[in-house]
Design a protein around this motif. Sequence first.
Motif, PDB file in Angstrom:
ATOM      1  N   ASP A 380       0.801  -1.226   0.000  1.00 40.11           N
ATOM      2  CA  ASP A 380       0.000   0.000   0.000  1.00 40.11           C
ATOM      3  C   ASP A 380       0.834   1.275   0.000  1.00 40.11           C
ATOM      4  OD1 ASP A 380      -2.642  -1.265   0.146  1.00 40.11           O
ATOM      5  OD2 ASP A 380      -1.927  -1.983   2.086  1.00 40.11           O
ATOM      6  N   TYR A 381       1.882   1.318   0.827  1.00 45.07           N
ATOM      7  CA  TYR A 381       2.729   2.511   0.885  1.00 45.07           C
ATOM      8  C   TYR A 381       4.190   2.106   1.026  1.00 45.07           C
ATOM      9  CZ  TYR A 381      -1.488   5.270   1.484  1.00 45.07           C
ATOM     10  OH  TYR A 381      -2.712   5.852   1.288  1.00 45.07           O
ATOM     11  N   ILE A 382       5.027   2.894   0.379  1.00 41.63           N
ATOM     12  CA  ILE A 382       6.475   2.746   0.516  1.00 41.63           C
ATOM     13  C   ILE A 382       7.018   4.100   0.941  1.00 41.63           C
ATOM     14  CG2 ILE A 382       8.630   2.074  -0.601  1.00 41.63           C
ATOM     15  CD1 ILE A 382       6.622  -0.164  -0.692  1.00 41.63           C
ATOM     16  N   THR A 383       7.829   4.103   1.978  1.00 41.34           N
ATOM     17  CA  THR A 383       8.462   5.353   2.399  1.00 41.34           C
ATOM     18  C   THR A 383       9.921   5.092   2.696  1.00 41.34           C
ATOM     19  OG1 THR A 383       8.221   7.262   3.878  1.00 41.34           O
ATOM     20  CG2 THR A 383       7.936   5.080   4.873  1.00 41.34           C
ATOM     21  N   GLY A 384      10.637   6.128   3.044  1.00 45.40           N
ATOM     22  CA  GLY A 384      12.032   5.977   3.412  1.00 45.40           C
ATOM     23  C   GLY A 384      12.235   6.370   4.855  1.00 45.40           C
ATOM     24  N   LYS A 385      12.987   5.567   5.585  1.00 39.57           N
ATOM     25  CA  LYS A 385      13.265   5.874   6.986  1.00 39.57           C
ATOM     26  C   LYS A 385      14.652   5.346   7.332  1.00 39.57           C
ATOM     27  CE  LYS A 385      10.970   6.165  11.443  1.00 39.57           C
ATOM     28  NZ  LYS A 385       9.751   5.830  12.209  1.00 39.57           N
ATOM     29  N   PHE A 387      17.365   6.092   6.054  1.00 40.20           N
ATOM     30  CA  PHE A 387      18.086   5.877   4.796  1.00 40.20           C
ATOM     31  C   PHE A 387      17.806   4.508   4.175  1.00 40.20           C
ATOM     32  CE2 PHE A 387      20.637   8.737   7.457  1.00 40.20           C
ATOM     33  CZ  PHE A 387      20.615   9.882   6.661  1.00 40.20           C
ATOM     34  N   LYS A 388      16.674   3.909   4.548  1.00 38.97           N
ATOM     35  CA  LYS A 388      16.287   2.612   3.998  1.00 38.97           C
ATOM     36  C   LYS A 388      14.857   2.668   3.455  1.00 38.97           C
ATOM     37  CE  LYS A 388      19.099  -0.048   7.295  1.00 38.97           C
ATOM     38  NZ  LYS A 388      19.049  -1.075   8.384  1.00 38.97           N
ATOM     39  N   VAL A 389      14.560   1.792   2.498  1.00 47.49           N
ATOM     40  CA  VAL A 389      13.200   1.641   1.994  1.00 47.49           C
ATOM     41  C   VAL A 389      12.370   0.918   3.050  1.00 47.49           C
ATOM     42  CG1 VAL A 389      11.754   0.530   0.238  1.00 47.49           C
ATOM     43  CG2 VAL A 389      13.912   1.625  -0.421  1.00 47.49           C
ATOM     44  N   LEU A 390      11.188   1.488   3.367  1.00 52.76           N
ATOM     45  CA  LEU A 390      10.322   0.903   4.389  1.00 52.76           C
ATOM     46  C   LEU A 390       8.938   0.645   3.796  1.00 52.76           C
ATOM     47  CD1 LEU A 390       9.878   0.115   7.405  1.00 52.76           C
ATOM     48  CD2 LEU A 390       9.090   2.468   7.760  1.00 52.76           C
ATOM     49  N   PRO A 391       8.540  -0.627   3.612  1.00 51.59           N
ATOM     50  CA  PRO A 391       7.203  -0.944   3.103  1.00 51.59           C
ATOM     51  C   PRO A 391       6.167  -0.942   4.223  1.00 51.59           C
ATOM     52  CG  PRO A 391       8.485  -2.961   3.320  1.00 51.59           C
ATOM     53  CD  PRO A 391       9.390  -1.827   3.749  1.00 51.59           C
ATOM     54  N   ILE A 392       4.961  -0.483   3.894  1.00 51.40           N
ATOM     55  CA  ILE A 392       3.877  -0.398   4.871  1.00 51.40           C
ATOM     56  C   ILE A 392       2.625  -1.019   4.278  1.00 51.40           C
ATOM     57  CG2 ILE A 392       2.486   1.152   6.295  1.00 51.40           C
ATOM     58  CD1 ILE A 392       4.751   3.254   5.856  1.00 51.40           C
ATOM     59  N   GLU A 393       2.098  -2.011   4.957  1.00 52.25           N
ATOM     60  CA  GLU A 393       0.862  -2.648   4.524  1.00 52.25           C
ATOM     61  C   GLU A 393      -0.281  -2.164   5.402  1.00 52.25           C
ATOM     62  OE1 GLU A 393      -0.205  -7.045   5.091  1.00 52.25           O
ATOM     63  OE2 GLU A 393       0.299  -6.905   2.964  1.00 52.25           O
TER      64      GLU A 393
END
Length: 447
Positions: A380-385, A387-393
């Motif tokens: 559903d969402y991808i963000t950066g945190k 300095f890494k890619v963080l996927p969010i379902e």
Amino acid sequence: MYINRIIDKFLIEWKESENRKPLLLRGARQVGKSCAIRNLGIQFEYFLEVNFEKRPDTKTLFESNTDVRTITKQLGLLWGVNVEPGKTLLFLDEIQSCPEALKSLWFFKEDFPELHVIAAGSLLEFTLKEMPSYGVGRIKSLFMYPFSFNEFLCAIGKNNWVDAIREASAESPLFDAIHNELITQYRNFLIIGGMPASVAMWVKKHDYKLCQSELDDIQTSYYDDFAKYSKKISPQLLRNTLLSVVAQNGKKFVYNKVEGGYRTEEIKKALNMLSDAGIIKRVNHTAANGLPLGAEINDKFRKYLYLDSGLLLRILDLDLGGANELTELIVTGSVADLVNKGGLAELFLGWEMLKHSNPASSHDLFYWENIKDGACSEVDYITGKNFKVLPIECKAGTSGKMKSLHLFMKDKHLTEAIRCSLENFNEIKDGERTIKIIPLYAASKIM
């Protein structure tokens, strides 16, 4: 009665800054910009508000003069307010109605930097687009949105619950009783939404029907605004496009679902204008192989979020004040049925992420979809945190498989992810992978 907002902290920081620039407070109509600025004005000895739509005659001061010291002196005389650097806040409201006033912000920075000057306006982005170099390096912007869920909790007197959310974690989840109360308020928030007029009405009356009336008025004002774009685009096209955004909420936007037989390029123009007005937000498809996420956008795949869950429900013409099945589903019943149908959980989560991001920038939203071999995997969402890619379902209820999330993590060699749902704080370990479970009502903890 003023209800405290997230933006207040940043406005105070601007006030106290030694290297201060004129400030533009940007955001959609009726999200509370003017109220926040007037509340800031209490911090000053003198407050001078100039509204260019209510007093169009004041435009001539800016049209005939570029000496901002002379202009402010005349404004002070006209309103009977002292203009003293360090003691006066000058508020230029509906500034999009006077492009010359917008340009004058440049000169305030250069010629009168000791005076606190702040501006706001509806449909401001349209005017700014016509002035591509309106104030680079000389004007500061802050972006404002409707109430976040945390702001809503504070509005109803539950500040201690916000503190509890802030302190909770997988190691120290909330007590079940508090968790269940927060779910109840989350459901309320889906109906009431975050528009200040609706929240204020809920605080006063606790009546869905009265909140619904406020939301109807706001939605009507948005439709009325479409007539202001008529020289550039058909108001009917804008309305049809907005209705299609609502109908396709949470899904990849399909242009041929917009009624009226419009060409794709016409619909794209309408979507851009609605985005500029701040009432929809684009969610971009990214390949998400690394940061920045915007470097790998696929323009053929986009979603759009409407500004507010309460407004979205009003567009769907739901009678939330009556004892109908829909109200029961949200307030007391199986909320997952409604949320999955309307994509409300996904809409809520996307906007919460924006509301809790640094307001000094207009942030983008991203999602991922496996577009190879006709697959249907999606995160559903991808963000950066960090300095890494963080996927969010995002899950509307308390259950559901995470096949797509695991596939994405494996494909991108990621070890951390987030699942937002109606579950309490927790985490799932799968070998080297950790999926943190954060309740939807605690989405503020993501950013």
